[in-house]
Design a protein around this motif. Structure first.
Motif, PDB file in Angstrom:
ATOM      1  N   GLY A 178      56.547  46.081  52.890  1.00  0.00           N
ATOM      2  CA  GLY A 178      56.460  47.362  52.174  1.00  0.00           C
ATOM      3  C   GLY A 178      55.587  47.332  50.939  1.00  0.00           C
ATOM      4  N   LEU A 179      54.769  46.259  50.788  1.00  0.00           N
ATOM      5  CA  LEU A 179      53.869  46.178  49.627  1.00  0.00           C
ATOM      6  C   LEU A 179      52.558  46.880  49.999  1.00  0.00           C
ATOM      7  CD1 LEU A 179      54.640  42.426  48.854  1.00  0.00           C
ATOM      8  CD2 LEU A 179      55.509  44.412  47.600  1.00  0.00           C
ATOM      9  N   ILE A 180      52.539  48.189  49.780  1.00  0.00           N
ATOM     10  CA  ILE A 180      51.410  48.998  50.237  1.00  0.00           C
ATOM     11  C   ILE A 180      50.108  48.487  49.606  1.00  0.00           C
ATOM     12  CG2 ILE A 180      50.492  51.375  50.397  1.00  0.00           C
ATOM     13  CD1 ILE A 180      53.230  50.979  51.811  1.00  0.00           C
ATOM     14  N   GLY A 181      49.060  48.398  50.428  1.00  0.00           N
ATOM     15  CA  GLY A 181      47.753  47.920  49.946  1.00  0.00           C
ATOM     16  C   GLY A 181      47.764  46.418  49.679  1.00  0.00           C
ATOM     17  N   GLY A 182      48.905  45.769  49.933  1.00  0.00           N
ATOM     18  CA  GLY A 182      49.004  44.324  49.684  1.00  0.00           C
ATOM     19  C   GLY A 182      49.147  44.000  48.212  1.00  0.00           C
ATOM     20  N   ASN A 183      49.355  45.034  47.364  1.00  0.00           N
ATOM     21  CA  ASN A 183      49.495  44.710  45.940  1.00  0.00           C
ATOM     22  C   ASN A 183      50.855  44.069  45.687  1.00  0.00           C
ATOM     23  OD1 ASN A 183      50.433  45.435  42.984  1.00  0.00           O
ATOM     24  ND2 ASN A 183      48.211  45.224  43.019  1.00  0.00           N
ATOM     25  N   ILE A 184      50.831  42.967  44.943  1.00  0.00           N
ATOM     26  CA  ILE A 184      52.045  42.154  44.801  1.00  0.00           C
ATOM     27  C   ILE A 184      53.044  42.770  43.826  1.00  0.00           C
ATOM     28  CG2 ILE A 184      50.656  40.102  45.321  1.00  0.00           C
ATOM     29  CD1 ILE A 184      51.215  39.192  42.402  1.00  0.00           C
ATOM     30  N   PHE A 185      52.592  43.757  43.030  1.00  0.00           N
ATOM     31  CA  PHE A 185      53.447  44.349  41.994  1.00  0.00           C
ATOM     32  C   PHE A 185      53.783  45.825  42.268  1.00  0.00           C
ATOM     33  CE2 PHE A 185      51.029  41.262  39.046  1.00  0.00           C
ATOM     34  CZ  PHE A 185      52.020  40.293  39.140  1.00  0.00           C
ATOM     35  N   GLY A 191      48.742  37.535  54.803  1.00  0.00           N
ATOM     36  CA  GLY A 191      47.685  38.358  54.192  1.00  0.00           C
ATOM     37  C   GLY A 191      48.179  39.740  53.823  1.00  0.00           C
ATOM     38  N   PRO A 192      47.277  40.564  53.296  1.00  0.00           N
ATOM     39  CA  PRO A 192      47.670  41.901  52.811  1.00  0.00           C
ATOM     40  C   PRO A 192      48.291  42.796  53.883  1.00  0.00           C
ATOM     41  CG  PRO A 192      45.453  41.339  52.059  1.00  0.00           C
ATOM     42  CD  PRO A 192      45.863  40.254  53.008  1.00  0.00           C
ATOM     43  N   TYR A 193      47.854  42.656  55.149  1.00  0.00           N
ATOM     44  CA  TYR A 193      48.401  43.520  56.203  1.00  0.00           C
ATOM     45  C   TYR A 193      49.894  43.240  56.396  1.00  0.00           C
ATOM     46  CZ  TYR A 193      48.947  45.772  60.778  1.00  0.00           C
ATOM     47  OH  TYR A 193      49.369  46.566  61.815  1.00  0.00           O
ATOM     48  N   GLU A 194      50.218  41.937  56.475  1.00  0.00           N
ATOM     49  CA  GLU A 194      51.622  41.571  56.668  1.00  0.00           C
ATOM     50  C   GLU A 194      52.448  41.973  55.437  1.00  0.00           C
ATOM     51  OE1 GLU A 194      54.329  37.740  58.011  1.00  0.00           O
ATOM     52  OE2 GLU A 194      52.161  37.537  58.006  1.00  0.00           O
ATOM     53  N   MET A 195      51.846  41.795  54.249  1.00  0.00           N
ATOM     54  CA  MET A 195      52.579  42.185  53.028  1.00  0.00           C
ATOM     55  C   MET A 195      52.915  43.673  53.066  1.00  0.00           C
ATOM     56  SD  MET A 195      50.857  39.996  49.965  1.00  0.00           S
ATOM     57  CE  MET A 195      50.284  38.324  50.297  1.00  0.00           C
ATOM     58  N   GLU A 196      51.949  44.473  53.543  1.00  0.00           N
ATOM     59  CA  GLU A 196      52.223  45.920  53.588  1.00  0.00           C
ATOM     60  C   GLU A 196      53.199  46.267  54.711  1.00  0.00           C
ATOM     61  OE1 GLU A 196      49.085  48.794  53.121  1.00  0.00           O
ATOM     62  OE2 GLU A 196      50.019  50.167  54.573  1.00  0.00           O
ATOM     63  N   HIS A 197      52.930  45.753  55.913  1.00  0.00           N
ATOM     64  CA  HIS A 197      53.696  46.237  57.066  1.00  0.00           C
ATOM     65  C   HIS A 197      55.063  45.580  57.201  1.00  0.00           C
ATOM     66  CE1 HIS A 197      49.712  47.830  57.858  1.00  0.00           C
ATOM     67  NE2 HIS A 197      50.351  48.764  58.546  1.00  0.00           N
ATOM     68  N   ASP A 198      55.222  44.348  56.787  1.00  0.00           N
ATOM     69  CA  ASP A 198      56.530  43.689  56.931  1.00  0.00           C
ATOM     70  C   ASP A 198      57.374  43.757  55.661  1.00  0.00           C
ATOM     71  OD1 ASP A 198      55.601  43.107  59.358  1.00  0.00           O
ATOM     72  OD2 ASP A 198      55.711  40.926  59.210  1.00  0.00           O
ATOM     73  N   VAL A 207      45.345  39.473  47.839  1.00  0.00           N
ATOM     74  CA  VAL A 207      46.035  38.171  47.750  1.00  0.00           C
ATOM     75  C   VAL A 207      46.361  37.651  49.153  1.00  0.00           C
ATOM     76  CG1 VAL A 207      48.248  37.096  47.108  1.00  0.00           C
ATOM     77  CG2 VAL A 207      47.067  38.601  45.494  1.00  0.00           C
ATOM     78  N   VAL A 208      46.215  36.351  49.333  1.00  0.00           N
ATOM     79  CA  VAL A 208      46.682  35.687  50.559  1.00  0.00           C
ATOM     80  C   VAL A 208      47.593  34.542  50.138  1.00  0.00           C
ATOM     81  CG1 VAL A 208      46.023  34.404  52.624  1.00  0.00           C
ATOM     82  CG2 VAL A 208      44.544  36.244  51.777  1.00  0.00           C
ATOM     83  N   ALA A 240      40.113  44.197  49.749  1.00  0.00           N
ATOM     84  CA  ALA A 240      41.341  44.977  49.551  1.00  0.00           C
ATOM     85  C   ALA A 240      41.733  45.728  50.821  1.00  0.00           C
ATOM     86  CB  ALA A 240      41.151  45.940  48.390  1.00  0.00           C
ATOM     87  N   ASP A 241      40.729  46.155  51.622  1.00  0.00           N
ATOM     88  CA  ASP A 241      41.093  46.965  52.794  1.00  0.00           C
ATOM     89  C   ASP A 241      41.602  46.114  53.965  1.00  0.00           C
ATOM     90  OD1 ASP A 241      38.792  45.861  53.795  1.00  0.00           O
ATOM     91  OD2 ASP A 241      37.663  47.748  53.911  1.00  0.00           O
ATOM     92  N   TRP A 242      41.785  44.822  53.747  1.00  0.00           N
ATOM     93  CA  TRP A 242      42.408  44.012  54.799  1.00  0.00           C
ATOM     94  C   TRP A 242      43.893  44.357  54.963  1.00  0.00           C
ATOM     95  CZ3 TRP A 242      40.598  38.298  55.746  1.00  0.00           C
ATOM     96  CH2 TRP A 242      39.219  38.312  56.054  1.00  0.00           C
ATOM     97  N   SER A 243      44.417  45.227  54.114  1.00  0.00           N
ATOM     98  CA  SER A 243      45.787  45.699  54.322  1.00  0.00           C
ATOM     99  C   SER A 243      45.851  46.657  55.520  1.00  0.00           C
ATOM    100  CB  SER A 243      46.299  46.410  53.067  1.00  0.00           C
ATOM    101  OG  SER A 243      45.441  47.489  52.754  1.00  0.00           O
ATOM    102  N   GLU A 244      44.676  47.132  55.974  1.00  0.00           N
ATOM    103  CA  GLU A 244      44.674  48.121  57.056  1.00  0.00           C
ATOM    104  C   GLU A 244      44.638  47.486  58.447  1.00  0.00           C
ATOM    105  OE1 GLU A 244      41.418  50.721  56.036  1.00  0.00           O
ATOM    106  OE2 GLU A 244      42.243  50.941  54.012  1.00  0.00           O
TER     107      GLU A 244
END
Ligand SMILES: Cc1cc2nc3c(=O)[nH]c(=O)nc-3n(C[C@H](O)[C@H](O)[C@H](O)COP(=O)(O)OP(=O)(O)OC[C@H]3O[C@@H](n4cnc5c(N)ncnc54)[C@H](O)[C@@H]3O)c2cc1C
Length: 540
Positions: free
Chosen positions: A469-476, A460-467, A335-336, A420-424
């Motif tokens: 705590g939504l690991i992998g960028g999953n929204i749920f 994007g997914p990286y910011e969702m995970e790192h800022d 998700v973006v 999906a790996d854009w969380s990395e």
């Protein structure tokens, strides 16, 4: 470095952590919420992302309310604490080839006229579809407030819980069970093909099957995701329809936080938890990143399961099967979120005008057909960002004047997919190009769109995970795929908001009824702790 001690520590000040704290404090517990960020709310957040334009506020991640049960609103007196929601307007899609489709939740006659412009047959089928789906959603809704039993366990208590669940559903007939089975296992595309013929109506109804999902509309299980979004009653009264909270989603978290504090809870922000302390198989407190230790007889974690269990508790304190279940937990989205400040409203060729009109007040979609949505998913699964992403857009300032200066607007685009790996990795430049393409798609149907943009914010997914705590960028906190629902969420044997560690309860969106801003996991985890008498009751 030990400091105070509390009856309960709640790790994470997202809306679920706050709900848990509010219930525990109301029960008489001394409850402390520890939140890593500078503000509470987690994915329910209102922020000013443009430092030189602080007058614009965006609901940076989640953007509409739907599944908050009336019980929680009443118990926590949320309206008294500032919770107010504007019901959303209709669904609207302007098509690149010309024309538009508007669907009205409350006005079947107007919806019929709209659909009939594309297909008379579909217009006639639509009310029957709504009735069919409404019937099934009414079966599924109350399950959201049901604590999943330990299916398969032979302990008398667990067997009794399973039997109670079966007994509650004794009224279901063979046909309804069949329909629920189809809903749980089919793709939204196959289901819609059975009911409708026109690509326009199928596109409109497919979007809810893929929101936040790492699956295109042709993947099995997406029919259920669509139904999840159609639930109108979780068993304790009708839910409000979808709506925009005044002040954005952060205002929902703020109302819950006020309720928690009014009940006696303490909230600390800027307090990142590094570990949950476990002694002899029992949680005894937490250690912060700073090294500070805080003791409690009960710990409630509301974090993503990989953080809560693998990082904070540690595999050495968990049964092997449970740790393996959490390791294999699926947590992709692609998700973006694109947040825009607009100088004027989009002027759609199909429905001209920059003055506020009904079609600006609901979902302003860019998901014209199922094939369009599917192509975006296939590209991302193959490792490329979608050439033509789809978007679930909303303009909350159609109602809420607190978010931007007079005459201007905020538009929120929930878009999919990037790999999906854009969380990395941040992929900052590519995300901007992806956002350009998304904006171009709206500009094709509303030619003033691009020039109306004053500011934009791309998450994007990286910011969702790192800022956040939504690991992998999953929204749920984890995919809503069939193998991760109900008694499997987050792991078989532990779907009752308890964990393998005594005194540690689990309140994240990765439990049953999550995700979404519904507060149910927070409420259930608090109730489980209270039922286990894990909480001392000093005043009563
Ligand atoms: C882009 C996007 C759009 C969405 N749209 C919608 C929508 O429109 N409607 C809807 O209902 N739902 C939507 N959702 C889903 C919904 O927002 C989430 O399911 C829900 O907000 C999660 O709440 P939570 O309290 O379980 O977790 P979170 O909100 O993730 O809260 C967890 C909290 O823990 C904190 N934390 C993390 N690590 C630590 C640590 N080590 N120590 C202390 N604190 C920590 C985090 O900062 C965060 O505040 C959306 C989500 C996203 C990302």
């Amino acid at each position: 470095m030990a400091s105070e001690s509390f009856d309960a520590i709640i790790v994470g000040g997202g809306h679920n952590g706050l709900v848990a704290a509010a219930y525990l404090a109301r029960h008489g517990a001394t409850a402390l919420v520890l939140e890593a960020r500078g503000q509470v709310g987690g994915a329910a957040t209102t922020e000013s992302p443009w430092p030189d334009a602080p007058e614009f506020k965006v609901t940076r991640l989640s953007y509409v309310m739907s599944l908050l049960p009336p019980t929680i609103m009443r118990d926590l007196e949320l309206e008294r604490h500032g919770y107010k929601v504007f019901p959303m307007g209709p669904y609207y899609q302007a098509f690149p080839e010309g024309g538009s489709l508007t669907l009205y939740e409350e006005d079947s006659q107007r919806s019929h006229e709209e659909i009939a412009r594309w297909s008379k047959k579909d217009a006639d089928a639509y009310p029957k579809w709504n009735a069919w789906l409404g019937g099934l959603a009414d079966v599924l809704g109350p399950l959201l407030l049901t604590v999943p039993p330990r299916i398969g366990s032979r302990k008398p208590r667990d067997l009794a819980a399973t039997l109670r669940l079966a007994w509650r559903h004794r009224g279901l007939d063979v046909r309804t069970i069949g329909d629920v089975t189809r809903l749980m296992t089919m793709s939204i595309a196959d289901l819609l093909d059975e009911w409708f013929t026109s690509p326009q109506i199928k596109g409109a109804l497919a979007v809810n099957g893929v929101i936040g999902t790492w699956a295109g509309p042709y993947e099995p299980g997406t029919a259920y995701v669509m139904a999840h979004h159609s639930i109108g009653d979780v068993g304790d009264g009708r839910l409000g329809s979808w709506g925009f909270p005044e002040g954005g989603m952060g205002a929902v978290a703020a109302a819950i936080a006020r309720s928690a504090v009014a009940g006696g809870a303490t909230i600390r922000t800027g307090a990142r938890v590094a570990k949950v302390l476990v002694t002899g198989g029992r949680a005894t407190g937490v250690v912060l990143d700073s090294g500070e230790e805080i003791r409690a007889t009960t710990v409630v974690s509301s974090l993503h399961p990989k953080t809560a269990f693998l990082d904070h508790v540690g595999k050495e304190n968990l049964p092997g099967d449970f740790a393996a279940d959490i390791e294999r937990w699926k947590t992709r989205s692609g998700v973006v979120k694109i947040n825009l400040a607009l100088a004027e409203l989009p002027n759609f060729t199909a429905n001209p005008g920059t003055h506020l009109q009904e079609h600006h007040t609901g979902s302003v979609e860019m998901a014209p057909t199922m094939e369009y949505i599917e192509k975006a998913f296939i590209e991302a699964r193959e490792g490329r960002p979608a050439t033509r992403p789809f978007s679930d857009g909303v303009i909350p300032t159609a109602f809420d004047k607190t978010l931007s200066p007079d005459g201007t607007h905020i538009m929120s685009l929930f878009t999919q997919w990037v790999p999906a790996d854009w969380s990395e990795e941040p992929h900052a430049g590519e995300l901007e190009k992806y956002a350009d393409r998304m904006i171009d798609a709206y500009n094709e149907v509303a030619p003033n769109f691009k020039s109306a943009i004053i500011h934009r914010d791309v998450v994007g997914p990286y910011e969702m995970e790192h800022d956040y705590g939504l690991i992998g960028g999953n929204i749920f906190h984890g995919e809503l795929s069939l193998e991760q629902l109900f008694h499997m969420r987050p792991a078989p044997g532990f779907a009752d908001y308890r964990t393998p560690v005594r005194g540690l309860y689990y309140a994240s969106s990765a439990t049953h009824a999550g995700g979404g801003v519904c507060g149910i996991p927070g409420m259930q985890a608090a109730k489980a702790a209270i039922a286990d008498r894990a909480i001392r009751r000093p005043h009563g």
